[in-house]
Write a protein that holds these residues in place. Structure first.
Motif, short mmCIF file in Angstrom:
data_model
loop_
_atom_site.label_atom_id
_atom_site.label_comp_id
_atom_site.label_asym_id
_atom_site.label_seq_id
_atom_site.Cartn_x
_atom_site.Cartn_y
_atom_site.Cartn_z
N VAL A 569 77.04 70.95 -47.76
CA VAL A 569 77.22 70.80 -49.20
C VAL A 569 76.60 69.50 -49.69
O VAL A 569 75.95 69.46 -50.74
N SER A 570 76.78 68.43 -48.93
CA SER A 570 76.20 67.14 -49.31
C SER A 570 74.68 67.21 -49.35
O SER A 570 74.04 66.63 -50.24
N PHE A 571 74.09 67.94 -48.39
CA PHE A 571 72.63 68.09 -48.38
C PHE A 571 72.14 68.85 -49.60
O PHE A 571 71.15 68.47 -50.24
N VAL A 572 72.84 69.94 -49.94
CA VAL A 572 72.46 70.73 -51.12
C VAL A 572 72.59 69.89 -52.38
O VAL A 572 71.73 69.93 -53.27
N ARG A 573 73.63 69.08 -52.46
CA ARG A 573 73.84 68.24 -53.65
C ARG A 573 72.74 67.18 -53.76
O ARG A 573 72.30 66.85 -54.86
N SER A 574 72.28 66.68 -52.61
CA SER A 574 71.17 65.73 -52.64
C SER A 574 69.89 66.40 -53.14
O SER A 574 69.11 65.78 -53.89
N LEU A 575 69.69 67.66 -52.74
CA LEU A 575 68.52 68.39 -53.24
C LEU A 575 68.62 68.59 -54.76
O LEU A 575 67.62 68.50 -55.48
N LEU A 576 69.85 68.88 -55.23
CA LEU A 576 70.03 69.04 -56.67
C LEU A 576 69.72 67.76 -57.42
O LEU A 576 69.12 67.77 -58.50
N LEU A 577 70.12 66.61 -56.86
CA LEU A 577 69.82 65.34 -57.50
C LEU A 577 68.32 65.09 -57.55
O LEU A 577 67.80 64.62 -58.57
N ALA A 578 67.63 65.42 -56.46
CA ALA A 578 66.18 65.26 -56.43
C ALA A 578 65.52 66.17 -57.47
O ALA A 578 64.58 65.76 -58.17
N ALA A 579 66.01 67.41 -57.57
CA ALA A 579 65.46 68.34 -58.56
C ALA A 579 65.71 67.84 -59.97
O ALA A 579 64.84 67.95 -60.85
N LEU A 580 66.90 67.29 -60.19
CA LEU A 580 67.22 66.73 -61.51
C LEU A 580 66.25 65.61 -61.86
O LEU A 580 65.69 65.58 -62.97
N ALA A 581 66.04 64.69 -60.92
CA ALA A 581 65.14 63.56 -61.18
C ALA A 581 63.71 64.03 -61.42
O ALA A 581 63.02 63.53 -62.32
N LEU A 582 63.26 65.00 -60.63
CA LEU A 582 61.90 65.52 -60.81
C LEU A 582 61.74 66.24 -62.15
O LEU A 582 60.73 66.09 -62.85
N GLY A 583 62.75 67.03 -62.51
CA GLY A 583 62.69 67.74 -63.80
C GLY A 583 62.69 66.77 -64.97
O GLY A 583 61.92 66.93 -65.92
N ASN A 584 63.57 65.78 -64.90
CA ASN A 584 63.59 64.76 -65.96
C ASN A 584 62.25 64.04 -66.06
O ASN A 584 61.75 63.76 -67.15
N SER A 585 61.67 63.75 -64.90
CA SER A 585 60.38 63.05 -64.89
C SER A 585 59.29 63.90 -65.52
O SER A 585 58.44 63.39 -66.28
N GLY A 586 59.29 65.19 -65.22
CA GLY A 586 58.28 66.08 -65.81
C GLY A 586 58.39 66.16 -67.33
O GLY A 586 57.38 66.07 -68.04
N LEU A 587 59.62 66.31 -67.83
CA LEU A 587 59.81 66.36 -69.28
C LEU A 587 59.48 65.01 -69.93
O LEU A 587 58.92 64.96 -71.03
N LEU A 588 59.81 63.93 -69.22
CA LEU A 588 59.48 62.60 -69.72
C LEU A 588 57.97 62.41 -69.82
O LEU A 588 57.45 61.91 -70.83
N ILE A 589 57.25 62.82 -68.78
CA ILE A 589 55.79 62.69 -68.78
C ILE A 589 55.17 63.51 -69.92
O ILE A 589 54.20 63.08 -70.56
N ALA A 590 55.75 64.68 -70.21
CA ALA A 590 55.24 65.50 -71.30
C ALA A 590 55.34 64.76 -72.63
O ALA A 590 54.40 64.76 -73.44
N LEU A 591 56.47 64.10 -72.88
CA LEU A 591 56.63 63.35 -74.13
C LEU A 591 55.79 62.08 -74.14
O LEU A 591 55.23 61.71 -75.18
N LEU A 592 55.67 61.41 -72.99
CA LEU A 592 54.83 60.22 -72.93
C LEU A 592 53.37 60.55 -73.20
O LEU A 592 52.64 59.78 -73.84
N SER A 593 52.92 61.71 -72.73
CA SER A 593 51.53 62.12 -72.99
C SER A 593 51.30 62.38 -74.46
O SER A 593 50.23 62.09 -75.00
N SER A 594 52.32 62.93 -75.14
CA SER A 594 52.17 63.16 -76.58
C SER A 594 52.16 61.84 -77.35
O SER A 594 51.47 61.71 -78.37
N ILE A 595 52.92 60.84 -76.86
CA ILE A 595 52.90 59.52 -77.49
C ILE A 595 51.51 58.90 -77.33
O ILE A 595 50.96 58.30 -78.26
N ALA A 596 50.94 59.04 -76.15
CA ALA A 596 49.62 58.47 -75.90
C ALA A 596 48.54 59.13 -76.75
O ALA A 596 47.51 58.52 -77.06
N GLY A 597 48.78 60.40 -77.15
CA GLY A 597 47.77 61.14 -77.89
C GLY A 597 47.77 60.95 -79.38
O GLY A 597 46.86 61.43 -80.07
N ILE A 598 48.78 60.27 -79.93
CA ILE A 598 48.83 60.12 -81.39
C ILE A 598 48.11 58.84 -81.84
O ILE A 598 47.90 57.94 -81.04
#
Length: 598
Positions: A569-598
């Motif tokens: 269970v601890s291993f699965v929860r660590s994977l979930l945390l990694a997925a959360l961080a990666l997903g947040n990073s992807g959405l963050l990069i999408a908004l940062l790219s739009s900021i750079a483009g204006i």
């Protein structure tokens, strides 16, 4: 009599008086304003250049003559009050002569100071651009007579007691006119035969386009400014072409830097079914000043498909130029702005001006310029705030909420606490730095940003409270520890909610307007993504607690199985945390790219 009976007549009287006053000015019965010629609209008269002029068909007269008086303008007006006065006495009761109407449907005679027909006004607030009346000189007319007019473009936009021409009796030597009034500038304009085109940009003319590569001929949403040098040596004059989608006006400015203020501005303002082209000066974040058509020639314009287009020529160097007019043989940053206008008067631009990324020698070689609507300092503000609350802050709170039992102790402190503390201190630092940037840019508080800056202040304050509260927390075995736990969790949750709300409002700010609705959808996706993980981990936590309670009396073998299951269970929860961080990073990069483009 009851209180209702006493108050009702008073209320009705006030209502009738108020309605009567308002309707009185709408129908031109303005005899109360005969003396000062100032309408009782509750707003001061304009001090800027007036788009209206008063003319007579002669400069001399004899007693009993009939003189034609014409009020005209380059902009519509709803109301007016016209009088003839003795310029020597300048008394409020010195009206001279009477008027005769040429169009009783739109004009009417007034009795001022018991002098019947001594003034003329409107009959309704129907829009008009010209009024013609006849002034009748009295037998005992003074040696000179001057006409004055108050013009109401709209209820809140008016010019009071504009001085008109002075006419003299035959044989009287005209005196120098010492009346201070702005000169009337008129420039003949025509309608463009067709839309502008970006063909020739970088070859025969310099262009600033947004979005890059757009063509105003094909895309009415294209912001377009071109500059073409003219004359035998290409140094005599410059032909400007300006186009952009706007409901009221589109304008461009020549600026020494990328900050608004001390700019030479040229405006194409929609006024009804026509466009007024003029030059002005902006001394700061204020309305344009010294507006005139001085120095502009070959003016033409076009209205089509929601876009305003105008063209005009201007000499490189103006003779007897006003201090605000800049020579065109210098390098300037170029601004393009658009917004609303009412009755020919411009309002604050609706979003951040497009600013060229480098200065341009106006008479220099043709080139295609790039522009940006987002100042660098505001882009840094948005990027740091998004980084703080979409990545470091959200991951830090998740670790404290769900990962306390999973990680071991290192260097005398639990790993989850060290990671949580590091991420949250980084979040607070990023928030403080990002919070300061708008104040540097605005040089003070922003009055037009709505609720966003207030939310930002709350987020910063609560962010600073959290580490102070943590430093003063009681020991883990203290009976008051639960108070700190609940307070720390509550303040953190409120801070995160307010930060997300501030992000939604921030991406719609004129100084950092992200593409809509795309940016809003990305942020909605982030909230949904975060909520989904929080729900999954809450369900897992609740399930794990129930299983532990049911298995408390099991044998040692069952405990061993639970231990193995706990590692899984601890291993699965660590994977979930990694997925959360990666997903947040992807959405963050999408908004940062739009900021750079204006």
């Amino acid at each position: 009599m009851s209180p209702v009976g006493l108050y009702c007549p008073l209320f009705v009287s006030v209502l009738v008086c108020y309605w009567g006053t308002a309707s009185c000015y709408a129908n031109g019965k303005v005899t109360k304003a005969c003396g000062s010629m100032e309408p009782r609209h509750g707003v001061p008269g304009e001090t800027t250049h007036s788009p209206y002029r008063l003319e007579t068909n002669t400069t001399t007269f004899s007693p009993t003559d009939r003189i034609q008086v014409i009020l005209s303008g380059t902009s519509y007006f709803e109301g007016f009050l016209l009088q003839a006065r003795d310029p020597v006495s300048q008394s409020s009761v010195s009206t001279v002569g009477t008027f005769t109407l040429t169009n009783p449907k739109t004009t009417q005679l007034l009795t001022c100071n018991e002098h019947k027909g001594s003034a003329v006004s409107h009959t309704s607030k129907a829009k008009k651009t010209e009024v013609v009346v006849i002034w009748n000189a009295p037998p005992d007319a003074p040696r000179q007579v001057q006409f004055f007019v108050t013009v109401v473009a709209h209820y809140n936009l008016l010019w009071v007691k504009l001085p008109g021409p002075i006419i003299y009796q035959h044989g009287v030597t005209p005196q120098p006119d010492t009346t201070t009034r702005p000169p009337v500038q008129t420039t003949t304009s025509s309608i463009l035969p067709g839309p502008f085109t970006s063909e020739g940009c970088g070859q025969s003319k310099s262009c600033l386009l947004a979005p890059p590569g757009c063509d105003p001929k094909e895309d009415p949403q294209c912001f377009f400014l071109s500059m073409t040098t003219e004359g035998p040596d290409k140094k005599q004059s410059v032909m400007f072409e300006l186009s952009g989608p706007a409901e009221g006006y589109v304008s461009f400015a020549l600026s020494w830097d990328t900050w608004m203020g001390n700019d030479d501005v040229y405006m194409c303002v929609k006024d009804g079914d026509k466009v007024s082209v003029s030059a002005a000066f902006v001394s700061g974040r204020t309305h344009p000043e010294d507006q005139s058509q001085s120095g502009l020639s070959l003016v033409s314009w076009r209205l089509a498909d929601g876009a305003i287009q105008c063209r005009f020529s201007r000499p490189v160097k103006l003779t007897n130029q006003e201090p605000a007019r800049y020579d065109l043989d210098q390098e300037y940053f170029l601004f393009i702005a658009s917004g609303h206008a009412q009755y020919g008067k411009v309002k604050r631009h609706s979003w951040q001006p497009l600013i060229s990324t480098k200065s341009k020698l106006i008479t220099g070689p043709p080139e295609v310029l790039q522009g940006s609507r987002g100042p660098i300092i505001m882009k840094m503000h948005g990027a740091l705030m998004l980084l703080a609350w979409m990545l470091t802050g959200s991951v830090g709170t998740f670790i404290a909420s769900f990962y306390k039992p999973d990680w071991q102790t290192v260097l005398g402190q639990k790993v989850w606490f060290q990671v949580h503390r590091g991420l949250m201190m980084l979040t607070v630092t990023l928030t403080i730095v990002a919070f300061c940037f708008p104040f540097f840019y605005r040089k003070g508080w922003s009055k037009h940003a709505g609720v966003h800056p207030y939310l930002g202040c709350c987020v910063l304050t609560l962010s600073l409270i959290q580490p102070i509260m943590a430093a003063m927390r009681p020991s883990p075995d203290s009976h008051r520890r639960y108070i700190f736990n609940w307070a720390h969790w509550g303040v953190g949750s409120v801070t995160e909610i307010m930060a997300v709300a501030s992000m939604f409002l921030g991406m719609r700010q004129p100084s950092l307007l992200l593409p809509q609705p795309w940016a809003t959808h990305v942020l909605i996706g982030y909230v949904t993504w975060l909520g989904s993980f929080r729900f999954l981990l809450l369900m897992q936590k609740h399930f794990y607690i129930n299983k532990s309670a049911l298995g408390s009396d099991d044998t040692q073998g069952i405990l061993s199985d639970q231990s193995e299951r706990g590692h899984w269970v601890s291993f699965v929860r660590s994977l979930l945390l990694a997925a959360l961080a990666l997903g947040n990073s992807g959405l963050l990069i999408a908004l940062l790219s739009s900021i750079a483009g204006i």
